[in-house]
Design a protein around this motif. Structure first.
Motif, PDB file in Angstrom:
ATOM      1  N   GLN A 204       0.850  -1.189   0.000  1.00 40.79           N
ATOM      2  CA  GLN A 204       0.000   0.000   0.000  1.00 40.79           C
ATOM      3  C   GLN A 204       0.881   1.232   0.000  1.00 40.79           C
ATOM      4  O   GLN A 204       1.831   1.341   0.776  1.00 40.79           O
ATOM      5  CB  GLN A 204      -0.894   0.042   1.247  1.00 40.79           C
ATOM      6  N   ILE A 205       0.584   2.173  -0.890  1.00 39.42           N
ATOM      7  CA  ILE A 205       1.302   3.446  -0.907  1.00 39.42           C
ATOM      8  C   ILE A 205       0.284   4.573  -0.956  1.00 39.42           C
ATOM      9  O   ILE A 205      -0.612   4.587  -1.801  1.00 39.42           O
ATOM     10  CB  ILE A 205       2.299   3.528  -2.078  1.00 39.42           C
ATOM     11  N   LEU A 206       0.416   5.487   0.002  1.00 37.39           N
ATOM     12  CA  LEU A 206      -0.485   6.631   0.116  1.00 37.39           C
ATOM     13  C   LEU A 206       0.354   7.893   0.180  1.00 37.39           C
ATOM     14  O   LEU A 206       1.167   8.066   1.088  1.00 37.39           O
ATOM     15  CB  LEU A 206      -1.351   6.511   1.374  1.00 37.39           C
ATOM     16  N   HIS A 207       0.189   8.748  -0.825  1.00 35.09           N
ATOM     17  CA  HIS A 207       0.911  10.013  -0.857  1.00 35.09           C
ATOM     18  C   HIS A 207      -0.103  11.132  -0.733  1.00 35.09           C
ATOM     19  O   HIS A 207      -0.821  11.447  -1.688  1.00 35.09           O
ATOM     20  CB  HIS A 207       1.706  10.145  -2.159  1.00 35.09           C
ATOM     21  N   CYS A 208      -0.207  11.713   0.442  1.00 37.35           N
ATOM     22  CA  CYS A 208      -1.198  12.740   0.725  1.00 37.35           C
ATOM     23  C   CYS A 208      -0.621  14.111   0.419  1.00 37.35           C
ATOM     24  O   CYS A 208       0.420  14.484   0.958  1.00 37.35           O
ATOM     25  CB  CYS A 208      -1.609  12.658   2.193  1.00 37.35           C
ATOM     26  N   PHE A 281      -2.799  -4.786  -4.028  1.00 31.12           N
ATOM     27  CA  PHE A 281      -2.108  -3.544  -4.368  1.00 31.12           C
ATOM     28  C   PHE A 281      -3.035  -2.378  -4.092  1.00 31.12           C
ATOM     29  O   PHE A 281      -4.123  -2.282  -4.666  1.00 31.12           O
ATOM     30  CB  PHE A 281      -1.690  -3.565  -5.838  1.00 31.12           C
ATOM     31  N   ASP A 282      -2.621  -1.491  -3.170  1.00 33.49           N
ATOM     32  CA  ASP A 282      -3.390  -0.291  -2.815  1.00 33.49           C
ATOM     33  C   ASP A 282      -2.561   0.918  -3.218  1.00 33.49           C
ATOM     34  O   ASP A 282      -1.539   1.224  -2.613  1.00 33.49           O
ATOM     35  CB  ASP A 282      -3.660  -0.284  -1.306  1.00 33.49           C
ATOM     36  N   ILE A 283      -2.989   1.615  -4.261  1.00 32.44           N
ATOM     37  CA  ILE A 283      -2.193   2.703  -4.827  1.00 32.44           C
ATOM     38  C   ILE A 283      -2.969   4.014  -4.763  1.00 32.44           C
ATOM     39  O   ILE A 283      -4.028   4.162  -5.367  1.00 32.44           O
ATOM     40  CB  ILE A 283      -1.744   2.378  -6.270  1.00 32.44           C
ATOM     41  N   ASN A 284      -2.415   4.945  -4.002  1.00 34.45           N
ATOM     42  CA  ASN A 284      -2.959   6.291  -3.917  1.00 34.45           C
ATOM     43  C   ASN A 284      -1.777   7.250  -3.949  1.00 34.45           C
ATOM     44  O   ASN A 284      -1.459   7.922  -2.977  1.00 34.45           O
ATOM     45  CB  ASN A 284      -3.781   6.471  -2.641  1.00 34.45           C
ATOM     46  N   CYS A 285      -1.104   7.263  -5.069  1.00 33.99           N
ATOM     47  CA  CYS A 285       0.107   8.065  -5.236  1.00 33.99           C
ATOM     48  C   CYS A 285       0.108   8.652  -6.642  1.00 33.99           C
ATOM     49  O   CYS A 285       0.198   7.909  -7.626  1.00 33.99           O
ATOM     50  CB  CYS A 285       1.355   7.214  -5.003  1.00 33.99           C
ATOM     51  N   HIS A 568     -17.548   3.053  14.052  1.00 34.10           N
ATOM     52  CA  HIS A 568     -18.452   2.560  13.010  1.00 34.10           C
ATOM     53  C   HIS A 568     -18.141   3.327  11.728  1.00 34.10           C
ATOM     54  O   HIS A 568     -18.428   4.520  11.622  1.00 34.10           O
ATOM     55  CB  HIS A 568     -19.905   2.767  13.418  1.00 34.10           C
ATOM     56  N   TYR A 569     -17.578   2.667  10.773  1.00 34.94           N
ATOM     57  CA  TYR A 569     -17.144   3.331   9.556  1.00 34.94           C
ATOM     58  C   TYR A 569     -17.029   2.311   8.435  1.00 34.94           C
ATOM     59  O   TYR A 569     -16.985   1.102   8.657  1.00 34.94           O
ATOM     60  CB  TYR A 569     -15.796   4.024   9.760  1.00 34.94           C
ATOM     61  N   HIS A 570     -16.958   2.816   7.224  1.00 34.51           N
ATOM     62  CA  HIS A 570     -16.735   1.992   6.046  1.00 34.51           C
ATOM     63  C   HIS A 570     -15.714   2.685   5.157  1.00 34.51           C
ATOM     64  O   HIS A 570     -15.582   3.915   5.170  1.00 34.51           O
ATOM     65  CB  HIS A 570     -18.031   1.767   5.271  1.00 34.51           C
ATOM     66  N   TRP A 571     -15.021   1.901   4.349  1.00 35.98           N
ATOM     67  CA  TRP A 571     -14.054   2.471   3.421  1.00 35.98           C
ATOM     68  C   TRP A 571     -14.719   3.494   2.517  1.00 35.98           C
ATOM     69  O   TRP A 571     -14.134   4.524   2.189  1.00 35.98           O
ATOM     70  CB  TRP A 571     -13.433   1.344   2.586  1.00 35.98           C
ATOM     71  N   SER A 572     -15.952   3.256   2.113  1.00 32.26           N
ATOM     72  CA  SER A 572     -16.621   4.107   1.125  1.00 32.26           C
ATOM     73  C   SER A 572     -16.927   5.504   1.643  1.00 32.26           C
ATOM     74  O   SER A 572     -16.919   6.470   0.860  1.00 32.26           O
ATOM     75  CB  SER A 572     -17.925   3.448   0.654  1.00 32.26           C
ATOM     76  N   ASN A 573     -17.246   5.650   2.924  1.00 37.31           N
ATOM     77  CA  ASN A 573     -17.698   6.961   3.383  1.00 37.31           C
ATOM     78  C   ASN A 573     -16.686   7.689   4.259  1.00 37.31           C
ATOM     79  O   ASN A 573     -17.020   8.714   4.849  1.00 37.31           O
ATOM     80  CB  ASN A 573     -19.034   6.842   4.127  1.00 37.31           C
ATOM     81  N   VAL A 574     -15.456   7.188   4.331  1.00 41.30           N
ATOM     82  CA  VAL A 574     -14.413   7.958   4.997  1.00 41.30           C
ATOM     83  C   VAL A 574     -14.114   9.191   4.159  1.00 41.30           C
ATOM     84  O   VAL A 574     -14.044   9.118   2.933  1.00 41.30           O
ATOM     85  CB  VAL A 574     -13.145   7.103   5.203  1.00 41.30           C
ATOM     86  N   GLN A 575     -13.926  10.331   4.795  1.00 43.91           N
ATOM     87  CA  GLN A 575     -13.976  11.604   4.075  1.00 43.91           C
ATOM     88  C   GLN A 575     -12.804  11.845   3.138  1.00 43.91           C
ATOM     89  O   GLN A 575     -12.949  12.517   2.130  1.00 43.91           O
ATOM     90  CB  GLN A 575     -14.073  12.756   5.078  1.00 43.91           C
ATOM     91  N   ASP A 576     -11.617  11.361   3.451  1.00 43.96           N
ATOM     92  CA  ASP A 576     -10.481  11.663   2.591  1.00 43.96           C
ATOM     93  C   ASP A 576      -9.569  10.449   2.492  1.00 43.96           C
ATOM     94  O   ASP A 576      -9.652   9.508   3.268  1.00 43.96           O
ATOM     95  CB  ASP A 576      -9.700  12.877   3.108  1.00 43.96           C
ATOM     96  N   VAL A 579      -7.220   9.428   5.648  1.00 50.90           N
ATOM     97  CA  VAL A 579      -7.854   8.662   6.721  1.00 50.90           C
ATOM     98  C   VAL A 579      -8.252   7.283   6.217  1.00 50.90           C
ATOM     99  O   VAL A 579      -8.087   6.275   6.906  1.00 50.90           O
ATOM    100  CB  VAL A 579      -9.079   9.422   7.266  1.00 50.90           C
ATOM    101  N   ARG A 580      -8.772   7.232   4.982  1.00 55.21           N
ATOM    102  CA  ARG A 580      -9.187   5.952   4.419  1.00 55.21           C
ATOM    103  C   ARG A 580      -8.012   4.979   4.327  1.00 55.21           C
ATOM    104  O   ARG A 580      -8.133   3.795   4.618  1.00 55.21           O
ATOM    105  CB  ARG A 580      -9.794   6.178   3.032  1.00 55.21           C
ATOM    106  N   GLY A 581      -6.861   5.495   3.954  1.00 49.83           N
ATOM    107  CA  GLY A 581      -5.710   4.630   3.774  1.00 49.83           C
ATOM    108  C   GLY A 581      -5.061   4.170   5.050  1.00 49.83           C
ATOM    109  O   GLY A 581      -4.326   3.179   5.050  1.00 49.83           O
ATOM    110  N   THR A 582      -5.305   4.877   6.160  1.00 48.61           N
ATOM    111  CA  THR A 582      -4.654   4.525   7.418  1.00 48.61           C
ATOM    112  C   THR A 582      -5.595   3.866   8.409  1.00 48.61           C
ATOM    113  O   THR A 582      -5.229   3.664   9.568  1.00 48.61           O
ATOM    114  CB  THR A 582      -4.063   5.790   8.068  1.00 48.61           C
ATOM    115  N   SER A 583      -6.782   3.506   7.988  1.00 51.16           N
ATOM    116  CA  SER A 583      -7.797   3.007   8.922  1.00 51.16           C
ATOM    117  C   SER A 583      -7.410   1.695   9.593  1.00 51.16           C
ATOM    118  O   SER A 583      -7.860   1.409  10.700  1.00 51.16           O
ATOM    119  CB  SER A 583      -9.134   2.825   8.189  1.00 51.16           C
ATOM    120  N   GLU A 584      -6.573   0.894   8.948  1.00 58.22           N
ATOM    121  CA  GLU A 584      -6.236  -0.412   9.499  1.00 58.22           C
ATOM    122  C   GLU A 584      -4.832  -0.466  10.092  1.00 58.22           C
ATOM    123  O   GLU A 584      -4.319  -1.535  10.377  1.00 58.22           O
ATOM    124  CB  GLU A 584      -6.370  -1.472   8.406  1.00 58.22           C
ATOM    125  N   ILE A 585      -4.202   0.693  10.288  1.00 59.56           N
ATOM    126  CA  ILE A 585      -2.842   0.733  10.827  1.00 59.56           C
ATOM    127  C   ILE A 585      -2.901   0.978  12.329  1.00 59.56           C
ATOM    128  O   ILE A 585      -3.469   1.982  12.774  1.00 59.56           O
ATOM    129  CB  ILE A 585      -2.011   1.827  10.149  1.00 59.56           C
TER     130      ILE A 585
END
Length: 604
Positions: A204-208, A281-285, A568-576, A579-585
């Motif tokens: 997983q790569i997340l570049h904010c 593969f989780d790509i947000n870069c 109580h949250y879901h991947w789909s409705n996390v605002q940005d 946060v979505r990418g770090t929810s399971e860390i």
């Protein structure tokens, strides 16, 4: 007795009389006696000393000999919350410092394998600079330095399972033409490559990025009058279309034109792995989806047996670029894909849905809610031709996304679950919401699939205090909601819990249930309360009394935090995406551990 104090070179320094007396009876040099005398102390005494020592001092001690290394480092890692680094470890790195969270891993000589490793890079800023834009050159250099340190760690392992790299940018937007971006990109690609060489199965790569414009790319995507450029021949194409001479990549009716810049454009220097075990593969870069680095990314996909893909489409990507370059490369590279999660601008839904049938084994589709990636509006005016998704089992997203996919296009004979998330923060037009449900309900009788339609009425963050539109919605739009059989309902919160407030919660729950008249299963969430058991019974009794003819399984869940909805949250409705990418860390503060089995929406 003189006190024991830290020493940077040896780790510890004992009182001078101790070594003076020892030197009279030992033939060893004094420097060797200082080292060996401390290292040879009984383990119980060493552990007692280490327990009262700072982690920075223990880092120094761990570098002195193997015995002290094996004794000191576990103490540091347990303090960090990761007593078993072979299973999971998270590091957060800022500036270049001698002793940080990565140092214990680098020094742990017994570390040979890791199951899950996460690295978060951020810029540590003073309070006076918060909110100000700075030139990111020094920040990028620090990121590059720390990524290379991580590369050296991973390269000495025999294997690593899951790797996460999160880069939290600050300051002004990035420019790919900056000189510091080239070594940064090289370090990122090298990290991905060395992880894959160590049998990594999930990356997983997340570049904010700050601001609305993430990066300024050196190439511009253009369509070439719809002509089949690749069939014209190189010399003929250049004569007919002179602008192609400046192109970097070109294909069937499209090209990337190099933008004239004063600086040299970045180059692709890292070699592409020939074989990979990557399955997730989780790509947000942004950098990995623009030339020249996109060619590396797609080559990696092609050499990997990826079955799960999470992709956040950058805001600067146009519909034409997504339709003609990015998605065709992804579909051609991932023939074994079974699950896909996509976050994209609302205007791109047509291009995305049209490409879904090109994944022949696709079973799960999840879309991020459009309220966080574009405006909530009507579905695109352009209709879709009928597409087939023969193996699709579940879809998760908003009501209008589901209606657009299934009402207008998709034939999915194996569809079992349609999971709809309605977030209060989106403030959707309830007329549009009702029409979406009506279209969705009318889509399935024409096919053989009779999926279970579930709805989660929730929001990310603070819940509303009151719902003033329930009666209006219930009176005018009750009929279209009859297709919903499972509901998770977050009730409004109140600053002070009273019996009157709880009566309002019961009323709100009954009003919403009355709208979903085909309901069979219900989860209601309540805030933390000393009388939670009593209120749970009261809620269940009120629901059963109001709907005696309907068999409703009611499960009342107590949320852990009364102020927000982090449990109580879901991947789909996390605002940005951050946060979505770090929810399971672990150790990240955004979410609390959920209790999946307690919610009717746990399968979303």
């Amino acid at each position: 007795m003189a006190s024991v104090r830290p020493s940077i070179r040896l780790g510890w320094a004992f009182p001078a009389p101790f070594f003076a007396d020892l030197a009279k009876t030992s033939p060893l040099p004094l420097s060797e006696m200082k080292q060996s005398a401390f290292a040879d102390l009984p383990a119980e005494l060493l552990f007692s000393i280490f327990d009262h020592s700072e982690s920075e001092d223990l880092i120094n001690v761990a570098q002195s000999c193997r015995r002290l290394n094996l004794m000191a480092l576990p103490i540091i890692m347990e303090r960090a919350g990761f007593p078993e680094p072979e299973k999971i470890y998270v590091v957060k790195l800022a500036r270049r410092v001698h002793c940080d969270e990565l140092a214990p891993l680098i020094l742990k000589i017994s570390l040979n394998t890791m199951d899950k490793f996460s690295c978060v890079l951020f810029e540590k800023r003073s309070r006076a600079l918060v909110g100000q834009f700075e030139d990111p050159a020094s920040q990028i250099s620090d990121f590059t330095h720390n990524i290379r340190r991580v590369n050296r760690l991973i390269s000495r392992l025999s294997s690593i399972g899951s790797v996460t790299l999160i880069i939290a940018s600050q300051g002004s937007p990035w420019f790919t033409r900056r000189d510091v971006v080239q070594p940064f990109a090289d370090a990122v690609l090298d990290m991905m490559k060395v992880s894959i060489q160590r049998s990594c199965t999930a990356f997983q790569i997340l570049h904010c990025h700050p601001g609305t414009v993430s990066i300024h790319t050196p190439y511009k995507f253009e369509l070439v009058n719809g002509v089949q450029v690749k069939n014209l021949g190189h010399s003929l194409a250049k004569r007919l279309f002179p602008s192609l001479a400046e192109g970097y990549l070109h294909g069937d009716g499209w090209k990337y034109r190099k933008v004239r810049l004063p600086n040299a454009v970045p180059q692709l220097t890292s070699s592409i792995p020939m074989k990979s075990n990557l399955t997730n593969f989780d790509i947000n870069c942004d950098l990995l989806l623009v030339p020249p680095f996109s060619t590396w990314t797609f080559a990696l996909m092609k050499s990997s047996p990826i079955t799960e893909l999470t992709l956040s489409v950058p805001d600067f990507v146009t519909e034409e670029e997504l339709q003609h370059y990015i998605l065709p490369n992804i579909t051609a590279s991932l023939p074994k894909l079974q699950g896909i999660r996509l976050a994209f601008h609302r205007s791109l839904i047509l291009a995305i849905v049209e490409k879904l049938p090109f994944f022949p084994l696709l079973q799960r589709v999840t879309f991020a809610l459009p309220s966080f990636t574009g405006s909530f509006s009507e579905a695109p005016a352009k209709p879709l031709t009928e597409i087939e998704l023969p193996l699709l089992v579940s879809f998760t997203g908003s009501a209008d996304q589901a209606a657009y996919l299934f009402r207008n296009s998709a034939v999915s004979p194996n569809l079992q679950f349609v999971n709809i998330i309605i977030d209060y923060n989106t403030e959707p037009g309830y007329g549009l919401l009702a029409r979406s449900f009506s279209n969705l309900g009318g889509a399935f009788p024409r096919g053989s699939a009779t999926p279970c339609i579930s709805v989660c009425l929730t929001n990310y963050g603070h819940l509303p205090d009151t719902w003033t539109t329930i009666e209006a919605v219930r009176d005018h739009y009750a009929q279209p909601f009859k297709y919903v059989s499972r509901l998770t309902l977050d009730l409004p919160r109140f600053a002070v819990e009273t019996s009157e407030d709880f009566s309002k919660q019961i009323y709100a729950a009954i009003a919403w249930i009355d709208m979903f008249r085909g309901l069979k299963h219900l989860t209601v969430t309540l805030i933390d309360s000393m009388s939670i058991e009593t209120r749970r019974e009261m809620m269940i009794d009120a629901v059963n009394a109001e709907f005696p003819a309907i068999e409703i399984f009611t499960n009342v869940v107590n949320l852990a935090n009364p102020r927000d909805n982090r449990s109580h949250y879901h991947w789909s409705n996390v605002q940005d995406s951050w946060v979505r990418g770090t929810s399971e860390i672990p150790t990240m503060p955004f979410f609390l551990p959920p209790t999946p089995s307690s919610y009717m929406c746990s399968h979303f």
